[in-house]
Scaffold this active site. Structure first.
Site, short mmCIF file in Angstrom:
data_model
loop_
_atom_site.label_atom_id
_atom_site.label_comp_id
_atom_site.label_asym_id
_atom_site.label_seq_id
_atom_site.Cartn_x
_atom_site.Cartn_y
_atom_site.Cartn_z
CG ASP A 1 76.58 45.85 177.61
OD1 ASP A 1 76.03 44.75 177.46
OD2 ASP A 1 77.66 46.16 177.05
NE ARG B 1 77.89 43.90 179.68
CZ ARG B 1 79.16 44.21 179.86
NH1 ARG B 1 79.72 44.04 181.03
NH2 ARG B 1 79.87 44.69 178.87
CB SER C 1 84.99 49.88 172.66
OG SER C 1 84.05 49.25 173.49
CG ASP D 1 84.20 54.79 179.70
OD1 ASP D 1 84.61 55.94 179.46
OD2 ASP D 1 83.71 54.03 178.85
N1 ARG Z 1 76.58 44.36 170.76
C1 ARG Z 1 76.95 43.40 171.76
C2 ARG Z 1 75.86 43.28 172.79
O1 ARG Z 1 75.06 44.15 172.90
C3 ARG Z 1 78.32 43.69 172.35
C4 ARG Z 1 78.39 44.84 173.26
C5 ARG Z 1 79.77 45.08 173.72
N2 ARG Z 1 79.78 45.83 174.93
C6 ARG Z 1 80.76 46.63 175.32
N3 ARG Z 1 80.61 47.23 176.45
N4 ARG Z 1 81.83 46.83 174.60
O2 ARG Z 1 75.80 42.31 173.49
#
Ligand code: ARG
Length: 415
Positions: free
Chosen positions: A123, A94, A173, A14
């Site tokens: 995110d 983040r 992922s 990505d």
């Molecule tokens: N669901 C989790 C969160 O919102 C994990 C997200 C994972 N993010 C990713 N870019 N694979 O914190």
């Protein structure tokens, strides 16, 4: 002059496509940033890739110590578990990524920052909200949200533009940092199916965990872990160690249905051995040293703290206020907790603290009790006062003045 965009770059498909796409679509110079949050990747290689794709400049930032001090340790003090389960590992990283994006953008005189988050997740919210709160003059671009390409289309785009892509080893992922590993997609999207073992990297399969239990003795000072098994160590080293030991006993797997901020329910799988073990120990130590009133109120504060962090509001003033309350409670949270690890389970089997308010003289059923049991009689009398008065009340519809009440009163008179 071409504008500069600072892109959070992971080295994956990505964000690699993002570099070229930003150059073409926005006619921008792209500067890439990669943070070391303890994700155990070859960051020198990530930097080489960014430059190979055409980044004008690349910043590789070791943010591990800052991540632990300002993000992970506050989460320990807050026993932070979103929906009672998820230690917020991705969520905590983040706002720090956003902060570094802003810093680099200011240093590079950039007009925008960019990230590779999709429009379906949390995110994007965490990064956008934090960047805009820190520097409202910066634009935030999320190419993945705009371009609407499938994974196969992205691969085609990469091939056409000569972007070197690594053959992905995995159908999953994955996002990881030292506080945990989040795994999504592929077979995990079927919530009725057990996650395949290949989804896991930090935890041993339960079937292969040692037959003998393991122990971890975690020492806390002021609400944060400072030592393991009698050896003091920096929190970063400590977390790495607990990840290894707890993970080897299959501790730390979380499999749950999570409510994302945008309303989607998703099946999330995590491996967070250190987070699970350390929070379990910390919460237990608090029960030894905090009063029942502190504990009850703190549980509410913790829930709110986890929600704010999950939902991207790291810089919300309420979070700072909750931090201040939580910190105030932590001065006495010092002591040692002994954990027993066995085939995927972790259990506190011992705890001690110089600030303990456990008094064996009060609680003992044996000799030497200092608790005067006779004083309980008066206590119970008052504790149950309202329950007794309420129970003696006439049932509903049978109060004085009601039809029933008047008949009763007449009957009494006739007696
Ligand atoms: N669901 C989790 C969160 O919102 C994990 C997200 C994972 N993010 C990713 N870019 N694979 O914190």
């Amino acid at each position: 002059m071409r504008e500069t965009v600072v892109l959070a770059y992971s080295g994956g498909l990505d964000t690699s496509v993002c570099v070229k796409w930003l150059q073409e679509k926005y006619n921008a110079e792209v500067v890439t940033v990669t943070l070391d949050l303890g994700q155990q990747e070859d960051l020198a290689e990530v930097g080489r890739r960014a430059r190979a794709i055409g980044a004008k400049n690349h910043h590789s930032i070791d943010a591990r110590a800052e991540f632990v001090r300002d993000y992970v340790l506050p989460a320990v003090r807050a026993n932070a578990l979103y929906e009672g389960k998820y230690p917020l590992s991705t969520a905590l990283g983040r706002p720090l990524i956003a902060k570094k994006l802003v810093e680099v953008a200011e240093e590079e005189s950039a007009s925008a920052v960019a990230h590779g988050c999709t429009g379906k997740g949390n995110d994007q919210v965490r990064i956008d909200v934090t960047v805009r709160a820190m520097n409202p003059s910066l634009k935030v671009i999320a190419p993945v949200r705009e371009w609407n390409m499938t994974r196969d289309e992205e691969i085609l785009y990469a091939q056409r533009k000569g972007i070197p892509i690594r053959p992905s080893k995995s159908i999953y992922s994955v996002d990881q940092n030292l506080w945990g590993r989040s795994v999504e997609s592929g077979p995990l999207e079927r919530p009725d199916q057990e996650p395949p073992q290949e989804a896991f990297e930090w935890t041993a399969p339960v079937e292969e965990a040692p037959d003998a239990p393991g122990y971890l003795e975690i020492e806390f000072e002021g609400g944060v872990p400072v030592g393991v098994d009698g050896r003091r160590m920096a929190p970063l080293k400590l977390i790495e160690r607990v990840n290894r030991v707890a993970g080897s006993h299959a501790v730390g797997v979380i499999d749950h249905i999570e409510d994302r901020l945008v309303g989607i329910k998703s099946r999330e799988v995590y491996e967070c051995p250190a987070a699970v073990a350390i929070i379990e120990a910390h919460r237990d130590l608090e029960k030894l040293v905090l009063t029942r009133h502190e504990l009850a109120f703190k549980a509410q504060a913790e829930r709110e703290w986890a929600w704010l962090v999950y939902s991207g509001l790291w810089l919300e003033p309420l979070k700072a206020a909750l931090d201040a309350f939580i910190l105030e409670t932590q001065a006495r949270v010092s002591g040692t907790v002994r954990l027993k690890l066995y085939k995927g389970g972790v259990r506190v089997v011992g705890r001690s603290s110089p600030a303990s308010i456990y008094d064996v003289g009060l609680s003992t059923y044996g000799r030497g009790s200092t608790f005067d049991q006779r004083s309980s009689v008066g206590f119970i009398d008052l504790w149950g006062l309202q329950s007794r008065v309420a129970a003696g009340r006439a049932p509903k519809g049978k109060e004085e003045g009601s039809e029933y009440g008047r008949k009763r009163a007449k009957a009494k008179e006739a007696e």
